[in-house]
Design an enzyme around this catalytic site. Structure first.
Site, PDB file in Angstrom:
ATOM      1  N   GLU A   1       3.434   1.390   3.007  1.00  0.00           N
ATOM      2  CA  GLU A   1       4.482   0.369   2.883  1.00  0.00           C
ATOM      3  C   GLU A   1       5.466   0.719   1.773  1.00  0.00           C
ATOM      4  O   GLU A   1       6.676   0.493   1.912  1.00  0.00           O
ATOM      5  CB  GLU A   1       3.829  -0.987   2.617  1.00  0.00           C
ATOM      6  CG  GLU A   1       3.063  -1.529   3.822  1.00  0.00           C
ATOM      7  CD  GLU A   1       1.961  -2.515   3.458  1.00  0.00           C
ATOM      8  OE1 GLU A   1       1.319  -3.033   4.391  1.00  0.00           O
ATOM      9  OE2 GLU A   1       1.732  -2.752   2.246  1.00  0.00           O
TER      10      GLU A   1
ATOM     11  N   ASP B   1      -6.415  -7.766   2.945  1.00  0.00           N
ATOM     12  CA  ASP B   1      -6.526  -9.232   2.914  1.00  0.00           C
ATOM     13  C   ASP B   1      -7.457  -9.669   1.785  1.00  0.00           C
ATOM     14  O   ASP B   1      -7.165 -10.613   1.042  1.00  0.00           O
ATOM     15  CB  ASP B   1      -7.085  -9.758   4.241  1.00  0.00           C
ATOM     16  CG  ASP B   1      -6.228  -9.399   5.441  1.00  0.00           C
ATOM     17  OD1 ASP B   1      -5.060  -9.037   5.252  1.00  0.00           O
ATOM     18  OD2 ASP B   1      -6.748  -9.476   6.567  1.00  0.00           O
TER      19      ASP B   1
ATOM     20  N   ASN C   1       0.844  -1.185   0.000  1.00  0.00           N
ATOM     21  CA  ASN C   1       0.000   0.000   0.000  1.00  0.00           C
ATOM     22  C   ASN C   1       0.892   1.253   0.000  1.00  0.00           C
ATOM     23  O   ASN C   1       2.123   1.145  -0.087  1.00  0.00           O
ATOM     24  CB  ASN C   1      -0.971  -0.016   1.193  1.00  0.00           C
ATOM     25  CG  ASN C   1      -0.261  -0.037   2.544  1.00  0.00           C
ATOM     26  OD1 ASN C   1       0.874   0.423   2.696  1.00  0.00           O
ATOM     27  ND2 ASN C   1      -0.942  -0.582   3.555  1.00  0.00           N
ATOM     28  N   ARG C   2       0.287   2.414   0.067  1.00  0.00           N
ATOM     29  CA  ARG C   2       1.061   3.659  -0.014  1.00  0.00           C
ATOM     30  C   ARG C   2       2.108   3.744   1.100  1.00  0.00           C
ATOM     31  O   ARG C   2       3.284   4.021   0.839  1.00  0.00           O
ATOM     32  CB  ARG C   2       0.120   4.858   0.072  1.00  0.00           C
ATOM     33  CG  ARG C   2       0.849   6.202  -0.085  1.00  0.00           C
ATOM     34  CD  ARG C   2      -0.043   7.360   0.318  1.00  0.00           C
ATOM     35  NE  ARG C   2      -1.194   7.491  -0.549  1.00  0.00           N
ATOM     36  CZ  ARG C   2      -1.211   8.223  -1.668  1.00  0.00           C
ATOM     37  NH1 ARG C   2      -0.123   8.882  -2.045  1.00  0.00           N
ATOM     38  NH2 ARG C   2      -2.309   8.297  -2.382  1.00  0.00           N
TER      39      ARG C   2
END
Length: 332
Positions: free
Chosen positions: A209, A276, A206-207
């Site tokens: 991470e 998830d 994601n952004r």
């Protein structure tokens, strides 16, 4: 690209209990559900009148649960303690028809439990009980042995929460096995192992991470494009999918193709578990014959649907198809 509903139904028609292994940090989610009508006289906090308590599969187990709901046979591999939460966890796996042969009970650690208090369908507080010690060699070997003996394995998902289950050695051995047997590998990363997931089929940060993993900020579209290209080169991945919350997703393919997938406007109740659902849907669609771009569009719908519901819930296959059918103009 335009994704027609007939194509979506054809992809789902190819989902036929294929085996997908999920390796990662498993958690037991405990919920206290109730209503709020007053503030405590002891402190400026809401008082929750609890109506009931429930237990759910969380972390990598939520990925497995999503796969099961989509029609895949998930094989779950992870670490538990030798405690009561572990027993509850294994029973929940049985109830949800999730193969738990790859779960290892480690006497030296506790089962990760996340306790959430929900009042008026809104999360008020979360309490975590966990250890993040690195996986032992015996546990690592147990997980690897279970992966090696799965027949007709069609895909592998790494669901990494930096809780200690996934080591660089385990990553290398599993990816080598997958490469030898032409098994696609899908990764939902966290920071500790971020740069260890080389030569995988799809890497989905994601952004936050991405920013932590690359040490840069994603403040503009140009920043996102540079980050995706950098990850493709650094990890030698076939595909990079950067998820951006309300801004959708951007898919980078090894052939140089870049595609943005916009998120539909939704009434968000709880973003817990959306990642998830996304990685599970991506993997399920790819093993069913979808292209990565098609899988990204469908996964975007799936994660949006679960965000509309309080608590961590798995995507329902029929609900997903119906949502895509009703919003076919957005499938591009």
């Amino acid at each position: 690209m335009k994704l027609e509903i007939e194509r979506v139904k054809k992809i789902f028609g190819n989902v036929n209990r294929q085996n997908i292994a999920v390796i990662g940090d498993v958690m037991l989610d405990r919920y206290f559900w109730g209503s709020v009508s007053r503030v405590s006289p002891e402190a400026p906090v809401p008082v929750v009148d609890v109506s009931h308590e429930s237990f759910h599969l969380g972390g990598a187990a939520n990925v497995a649960q999503n796969l099961r709901s989509l029609g895949i046979t998930p094989v779950l591999c992870g670490l538990l303690g030798n405690d009561e939460p572990a027993d509850i966890f294994i029973e929940k796996c049985k109830q949800n028809a999730i193969i738990a042969d790859g779960l290892y009970k480690d006497e030296s650690r506790i089962t990760t439990v996340k306790t959430r208090v929900i009042g008026n369908n809104q999360q008020i507080v979360r309490m975590d009980k966990e250890v993040r010690d690195k996986i032992s060699m015996s546990a690592e070997n147990n997980i690897l042995d279970n992966i090696l003996k799965i027949n007709n394995l069609c895909g592998i998902i790494f669901e990494d929460y930096d809780k200690g289950t996934i080591s660089s050695n385990l990553i290398n051995n599993v990816i080598s096995h997958a490469s030898r047997n032409k098994i696609p590998v899908f990764v939902d990363p966290k920071l500790k192992n971020f740069n260890n997931y080389c030569n995988v089929s799809l890497f989905k940060p994601n952004r936050k991470e991405t920013e932590e993993g690359l040490g840069c900020r994603l403040n503009s579209q140009d920043d996102i494009l540079r980050a995706g290209k950098m990850l493709l080169e650094r990890l030698n991945a076939e595909n990079i999918l950067i998820t951006l919350g309300a801004e959708g997703m951007v898919l980078f393919e090894q052939n140089g193709s870049i595609a943005s997938v916009d998120t539909m406007a939704r009434k968000v109740a709880d973003v817990s578990g959306a990642g998830d659902t996304a990685i599970a849907t991506l993997a399920a669609m790819v093993v069913a014959g979808a292209s990565y771009r098609e899988a990204a569009i469908i996964a975007n719908f799936a994660s949006g649907i679960v965000c509309e519901k309080p608590g961590i819930v798995a995507i329902e296959r029929n609900e997903l198809i119906e949502s895509i059918e009703q919003n076919s103009d957005c499938c591009q």
